[in-house]
Design an enzyme around this catalytic site. Structure first.
Site, PDB file in Angstrom:
ATOM      1  NE  ARG A 188      39.050   7.901   4.978  1.00 41.10           N
ATOM      2  CZ  ARG A 188      38.725   9.143   4.675  1.00 41.10           C
ATOM      3  NH1 ARG A 188      38.729   9.541   3.414  1.00 41.10           N
ATOM      4  NH2 ARG A 188      38.403  10.004   5.621  1.00 41.10           N
ATOM      5  CE  LYS A 230      38.082   2.652  15.235  1.00 42.85           C
ATOM      6  NZ  LYS A 230      37.311   2.447  13.997  1.00 42.85           N
ATOM      7  N   PRO A 247      39.110  -1.535  20.282  1.00 43.05           N
ATOM      8  CG  PRO A 247      37.957  -1.979  18.311  1.00 43.05           C
ATOM      9  CD  PRO A 247      37.983  -2.322  19.759  1.00 43.05           C
ATOM     10  CG  ASP A 249      35.963   5.309  18.474  1.00 41.86           C
ATOM     11  OD1 ASP A 249      35.981   5.108  19.706  1.00 41.86           O
ATOM     12  OD2 ASP A 249      34.910   5.473  17.857  1.00 41.86           O
TER      13      ASP A 249
END
Length: 284
Positions: A188, A230, A247, A249
């Site tokens: 990330r 998301k 969202p 998930d």
DNA sequence: AACCAGGCTGCCG
DNA sequence: CGGCAGCATGGT
């Protein structure tokens, strides 16, 4: 100061609802909420049963009405919205899905969609991917300790340990990709540097993006590397108060399967709130 | 000690 | 286009 909250409001549930990762309950029974470089401490007064709920609060009346009241979305009537959701659920013919959703709406009483800072949401939810909630809180805390600055306690309240602000775009722009990998952010790290670069350069104006409609905002957010559907929907919902966004998930995906189809579009402008009730019920 | 986590990107067909 | 391996690291 003292504040009276008449609508549904449960700080314990809000803190565990997966929309904020720095706020927590302290050992002395007070709640600590953090947003960018602001800190609020609050404590319930006069027992837990009677309504309306009265809280002793660490900020000035100006900060309460000018910021925190909006942060907690207190101008919106969640009791009424939750009732509308329950009526929509009652219209369903599928009794299994209806009871699942009805239970979630009951479990979620007291949750609110926090109106948080878009930049903080952008970075936080980039970090959130493929992590559980304790792991998200840990990486956000590391980022704040490394690149934020210390926030000092206000008034009579003292703190168990140092509290750090969420790093501003400028503060975070000091971090290189290897720096962020060293913090444990893993793959990330380049997503975070891309976000900081876009925001600092003005290529992405998070303030101005707030004037876009839901779909345009969503598409704009996805121009950042590491921001997909998301994460973009989380930023829309928790950073811009776009209550129709849902969202999806792994947990919501399971709920959709459980309902034999996506139940959220039926809730229209409040789909995101219903989503939050379901998410809370499933992860509790 | 395997398996999973508030997913996304790049590549393959 | 849709589908899917690979990904870094901490929890459970």
């Amino acid at each position: 100061m003292r504040a009276e909250i008449r609508d549904e409001f449960d700080p314990d549930k809000i803190i565990r609802s997966g929309q904020c990762f720095r706020s927590r309950k302290l050992d002395d029974g007070t709640w600590m909420f953090l947003s960018t470089d602001r800190m609020l401490r609050m404590k319930r007064e006069g027992g837990t049963d009677p309504m309306p709920a009265v809280y002793e609060i660490s900020c000035t009346p100006q900060e309460w009405s000018g910021f925190w009241s909006g942060y907690f979305d207190l101008s919106r009537n969640y009791a009424q919205i939750r009732q509308i959701c329950l009526e929509i659920i009652d219209d369903r013919t599928d009794t299994a899905a209806a009871s699942f959703l009805r239970n979630a709406a009951a479990e979620g009483c007291g949750l609110r969609i926090l109106r948080q800072d878009p930049w903080e949401m952008l970075i936080t939810f980039i970090l959130s991917q493929r992590k559980n909630m304790p792991a998200i809180a840990l990486s956000v805390e590391k980022l704040c300790r490394a690149y934020g600055h210390e926030i000092k306690a206000e008034g009579i309240y003292d703190l168990p340990s140092a509290v750090f602000s969420f790093p501003s775009p400028d503060e975070l722009s000091c971090a290189s990709e290897p720096d962020l990998r060293a913090l444990g952010l893993g793959y990330r790290a380049p997503y975070v540097t891309d976000a900081a670069q876009k925001v600092c350069s003005g290529a992405l104006d998070l303030q101005q993006a707030g004037s876009l409609d839901d779909e345009a905002l969503y598409q704009t957010l996805m121009t950042v590397k590491g921001v997909g559907k998301k994460v973009a929907d989380c930023i829309c919902l928790f950073g811009y108060g776009r209550l129709a966004r849902v969202p999806v998930d792994v947990w919501i995906s399971r709920a959709v399967t459980c309902c034999g189809g996506n139940p959220f579009p039926a809730f229209g402008p409040y789909a995101g709130i219903m989503q939050q009730y379901v998410f809370y019920a499933m992860t509790k």
